[in-house]
Scaffold this motif. Structure first.
Motif, PDB file in Angstrom:
ATOM      1  N   ALA A  61      45.376   8.888 -57.631  1.00 37.37           N
ATOM      2  CA  ALA A  61      44.600  10.100 -57.808  1.00 37.37           C
ATOM      3  C   ALA A  61      42.780  10.627 -57.484  1.00 37.37           C
ATOM      4  O   ALA A  61      42.791  11.633 -57.195  1.00 37.37           O
ATOM      5  CB  ALA A  61      44.550  10.499 -58.933  1.00 37.37           C
ATOM      6  N   GLU A  62      42.753   9.160 -57.792  1.00 37.41           N
ATOM      7  CA  GLU A  62      41.465   9.404 -57.019  1.00 37.41           C
ATOM      8  C   GLU A  62      40.420   9.760 -55.717  1.00 37.41           C
ATOM      9  O   GLU A  62      39.791  10.752 -55.171  1.00 37.41           O
ATOM     10  CB  GLU A  62      40.720   7.951 -57.546  1.00 37.41           C
ATOM     11  CG  GLU A  62      38.583   7.983 -57.089  1.00 37.41           C
ATOM     12  CD  GLU A  62      38.374   6.644 -58.085  1.00 37.41           C
ATOM     13  OE1 GLU A  62      37.663   6.425 -56.126  1.00 37.41           O
ATOM     14  OE2 GLU A  62      38.891   6.012 -58.599  1.00 37.41           O
ATOM     15  N   ASP A  63      41.410   9.110 -54.434  1.00 39.17           N
ATOM     16  CA  ASP A  63      41.902   9.679 -53.272  1.00 39.17           C
ATOM     17  C   ASP A  63      41.906  11.567 -52.717  1.00 39.17           C
ATOM     18  O   ASP A  63      41.054  11.667 -52.226  1.00 39.17           O
ATOM     19  CB  ASP A  63      42.344   9.065 -52.168  1.00 39.17           C
ATOM     20  CG  ASP A  63      42.466   7.311 -52.370  1.00 39.17           C
ATOM     21  OD1 ASP A  63      41.038   7.082 -52.261  1.00 39.17           O
ATOM     22  OD2 ASP A  63      43.279   6.743 -51.948  1.00 39.17           O
ATOM     23  N   VAL A  64      42.549  11.418 -53.989  1.00 38.18           N
ATOM     24  CA  VAL A  64      42.757  13.457 -53.425  1.00 38.18           C
ATOM     25  C   VAL A  64      42.006  14.385 -54.285  1.00 38.18           C
ATOM     26  O   VAL A  64      41.747  14.529 -53.385  1.00 38.18           O
ATOM     27  CB  VAL A  64      44.104  13.467 -54.187  1.00 38.18           C
ATOM     28  CG1 VAL A  64      44.689  14.990 -54.097  1.00 38.18           C
ATOM     29  CG2 VAL A  64      45.358  12.674 -53.452  1.00 38.18           C
ATOM     30  N   SER A  65      41.485  13.535 -55.710  1.00 36.21           N
ATOM     31  CA  SER A  65      40.124  14.149 -56.015  1.00 36.21           C
ATOM     32  C   SER A  65      39.247  14.035 -54.735  1.00 36.21           C
ATOM     33  O   SER A  65      38.211  15.261 -54.681  1.00 36.21           O
ATOM     34  CB  SER A  65      39.772  13.428 -56.884  1.00 36.21           C
ATOM     35  OG  SER A  65      40.703  13.696 -57.958  1.00 36.21           O
ATOM     36  N   ARG A  66      38.260  13.399 -54.531  1.00 34.75           N
ATOM     37  CA  ARG A  66      37.420  12.748 -53.424  1.00 34.75           C
ATOM     38  C   ARG A  66      37.505  14.275 -52.105  1.00 34.75           C
ATOM     39  O   ARG A  66      37.497  14.068 -51.721  1.00 34.75           O
ATOM     40  CB  ARG A  66      36.773  11.249 -52.726  1.00 34.75           C
ATOM     41  CG  ARG A  66      36.514  10.639 -53.794  1.00 34.75           C
ATOM     42  CD  ARG A  66      35.995   9.423 -53.219  1.00 34.75           C
ATOM     43  NE  ARG A  66      36.654   8.719 -52.432  1.00 34.75           N
ATOM     44  CZ  ARG A  66      37.386   7.675 -52.230  1.00 34.75           C
ATOM     45  NH1 ARG A  66      37.417   6.837 -53.914  1.00 34.75           N
ATOM     46  NH2 ARG A  66      37.203   6.755 -51.906  1.00 34.75           N
ATOM     47  N   ILE A  67      38.889  13.733 -51.629  1.00 34.49           N
ATOM     48  CA  ILE A  67      39.321  14.974 -50.266  1.00 34.49           C
ATOM     49  C   ILE A  67      38.996  15.980 -51.084  1.00 34.49           C
ATOM     50  O   ILE A  67      38.602  17.195 -50.237  1.00 34.49           O
ATOM     51  CB  ILE A  67      40.397  14.499 -49.718  1.00 34.49           C
ATOM     52  CG1 ILE A  67      40.649  13.480 -49.293  1.00 34.49           C
ATOM     53  CG2 ILE A  67      41.262  15.392 -49.009  1.00 34.49           C
ATOM     54  CD1 ILE A  67      42.363  12.724 -49.307  1.00 34.49           C
ATOM     55  N   ALA A  68      39.526  16.746 -52.006  1.00 29.81           N
ATOM     56  CA  ALA A  68      39.378  18.215 -52.458  1.00 29.81           C
ATOM     57  C   ALA A  68      37.416  18.302 -52.889  1.00 29.81           C
ATOM     58  O   ALA A  68      37.450  19.463 -52.721  1.00 29.81           O
ATOM     59  CB  ALA A  68      39.955  18.270 -53.791  1.00 29.81           C
ATOM     60  N   ALA A  69      36.681  17.205 -52.875  1.00 30.33           N
ATOM     61  CA  ALA A  69      35.358  17.780 -53.463  1.00 30.33           C
ATOM     62  C   ALA A  69      34.818  17.381 -52.064  1.00 30.33           C
ATOM     63  O   ALA A  69      34.049  18.383 -52.612  1.00 30.33           O
ATOM     64  CB  ALA A  69      34.945  16.680 -54.480  1.00 30.33           C
ATOM     65  N   LEU A  70      35.682  17.440 -51.164  1.00 29.71           N
ATOM     66  CA  LEU A  70      34.369  18.352 -49.886  1.00 29.71           C
ATOM     67  C   LEU A  70      34.297  19.089 -50.015  1.00 29.71           C
ATOM     68  O   LEU A  70      34.920  20.325 -49.698  1.00 29.71           O
ATOM     69  CB  LEU A  70      35.474  17.466 -48.048  1.00 29.71           C
ATOM     70  CG  LEU A  70      35.457  16.165 -48.349  1.00 29.71           C
ATOM     71  CD1 LEU A  70      36.954  15.861 -47.351  1.00 29.71           C
ATOM     72  CD2 LEU A  70      34.079  15.554 -48.029  1.00 29.71           C
ATOM     73  N   PRO A  71      33.051  19.966 -49.141  1.00 29.38           N
ATOM     74  CA  PRO A  71      33.293  21.091 -48.774  1.00 29.38           C
ATOM     75  C   PRO A  71      33.764  21.671 -47.993  1.00 29.38           C
ATOM     76  O   PRO A  71      34.391  23.981 -47.836  1.00 29.38           O
ATOM     77  CB  PRO A  71      31.658  21.081 -48.432  1.00 29.38           C
ATOM     78  CG  PRO A  71      31.154  20.483 -48.226  1.00 29.38           C
ATOM     79  CD  PRO A  71      32.490  19.326 -48.210  1.00 29.38           C
ATOM     80  N   GLU A  72      34.230  21.354 -46.856  1.00 30.84           N
ATOM     81  CA  GLU A  72      34.746  22.211 -45.940  1.00 30.84           C
ATOM     82  C   GLU A  72      36.824  22.148 -46.435  1.00 30.84           C
ATOM     83  O   GLU A  72      37.698  23.065 -45.492  1.00 30.84           O
ATOM     84  CB  GLU A  72      34.856  21.287 -44.751  1.00 30.84           C
ATOM     85  CG  GLU A  72      34.260  20.922 -43.870  1.00 30.84           C
ATOM     86  CD  GLU A  72      33.486  20.444 -44.799  1.00 30.84           C
ATOM     87  OE1 GLU A  72      34.085  18.965 -45.741  1.00 30.84           O
ATOM     88  OE2 GLU A  72      32.126  19.943 -44.291  1.00 30.84           O
ATOM     89  N   ILE A  73      37.380  22.088 -47.480  1.00 32.83           N
ATOM     90  CA  ILE A  73      38.408  21.762 -48.091  1.00 32.83           C
ATOM     91  C   ILE A  73      38.374  23.178 -49.109  1.00 32.83           C
ATOM     92  O   ILE A  73      37.807  22.923 -50.139  1.00 32.83           O
ATOM     93  CB  ILE A  73      39.073  20.429 -48.609  1.00 32.83           C
ATOM     94  CG1 ILE A  73      38.975  18.995 -47.405  1.00 32.83           C
ATOM     95  CG2 ILE A  73      40.071  20.433 -48.906  1.00 32.83           C
ATOM     96  CD1 ILE A  73      39.565  19.904 -46.202  1.00 32.83           C
ATOM     97  N   ALA A  74      39.505  23.895 -49.056  1.00 31.04           N
ATOM     98  CA  ALA A  74      39.308  24.953 -49.512  1.00 31.04           C
ATOM     99  C   ALA A  74      40.611  24.400 -51.342  1.00 31.04           C
ATOM    100  O   ALA A  74      40.578  24.335 -51.757  1.00 31.04           O
ATOM    101  CB  ALA A  74      40.421  26.117 -49.499  1.00 31.04           C
ATOM    102  N   SER A  75      42.171  23.703 -50.522  1.00 26.60           N
ATOM    103  CA  SER A  75      42.563  23.639 -51.772  1.00 26.60           C
ATOM    104  C   SER A  75      43.302  21.926 -50.621  1.00 26.60           C
ATOM    105  O   SER A  75      43.318  21.750 -49.680  1.00 26.60           O
ATOM    106  CB  SER A  75      43.351  24.344 -51.241  1.00 26.60           C
ATOM    107  OG  SER A  75      44.513  24.749 -50.017  1.00 26.60           O
TER     108      SER A  75
END
Length: 168
Positions: A61-75
């Motif tokens: 869940a932490e990995d997914v949250s870090r990926i989602a926090a990237l500015p280039e990622i909308a969802s």
């Protein structure tokens, strides 16, 4: 021209047929391009796909949250796949685990609409699985998930035309 009316008619007919074929080809090519574009948008719905390096591990869940926090990622829409052998003679089924919401159900064209509540774990089965195993909405089934016999309830049947890239 007066002496060859049959040749003139054949020439005019040839020109009409050629023009008709050109128009038909233009329509066919345009239709194909639009259909291909719609299909690709449905199948390749993201600009980025990320997969863990091993089938034994998954993103936390932490990995997914870090990926989602990237500015280039909308969802981010995490999901997992597993192949289940229900019996020795039958084909395996693909189990897809993902968060379910009304938007996803609309994309799958699920029936009935809505997410069931209660203690039972809901699953949506494909039309192929329904036909092979006779499952229908409301049926209680058991699947061998992670080495355990897991009780589930069939919440509905999906028509998943967008997931043509994975074997069912």
């Amino acid at each position: 021209m007066r002496h060859l009316p049959g040749h003139l008619a054949a020439s005019v007919a040839g020109i009409v047929v050629s023009a008709s074929l050109c128009v038909a080809m233009a329509i066919m090519v345009f239709s194909f391009r639009v259909s291909l574009s719609d299909w690709l948008n449905g199948v390749v719905g993201a600009d980025l796909y990320v997969q863990s390096s091993s089938t034994a591990t998954a993103f936390s869940a932490e990995d997914v949250s870090r990926i989602a926090a990237l500015p280039e990622i909308a969802s981010v829409e995490p999901l997992r796949f597993d192949r289940l052998a229900l019996d020795a003679e039958g084909p395996p089924v693909t189990l897809i685990a993902r968060p379910i919401n009304a938007r996803i159900l609309e994309g799958f064209q699920a029936e009935p609409r809505g997410i069931p509540t209660g203690a039972d774990i809901p699953v949506w089965v494909s039309e192929a699985a329904r036909d092979l195993h006779g499952w229908k909405a409301g049926d209680r089934i058991r699947l061998p998930i992670a080495g355990r016999d897991t009780p589930l309830v069939v919440a509905g049947v999906i028509r998943d035309y967008a997931r043509t890239w994975a074997r069912s």
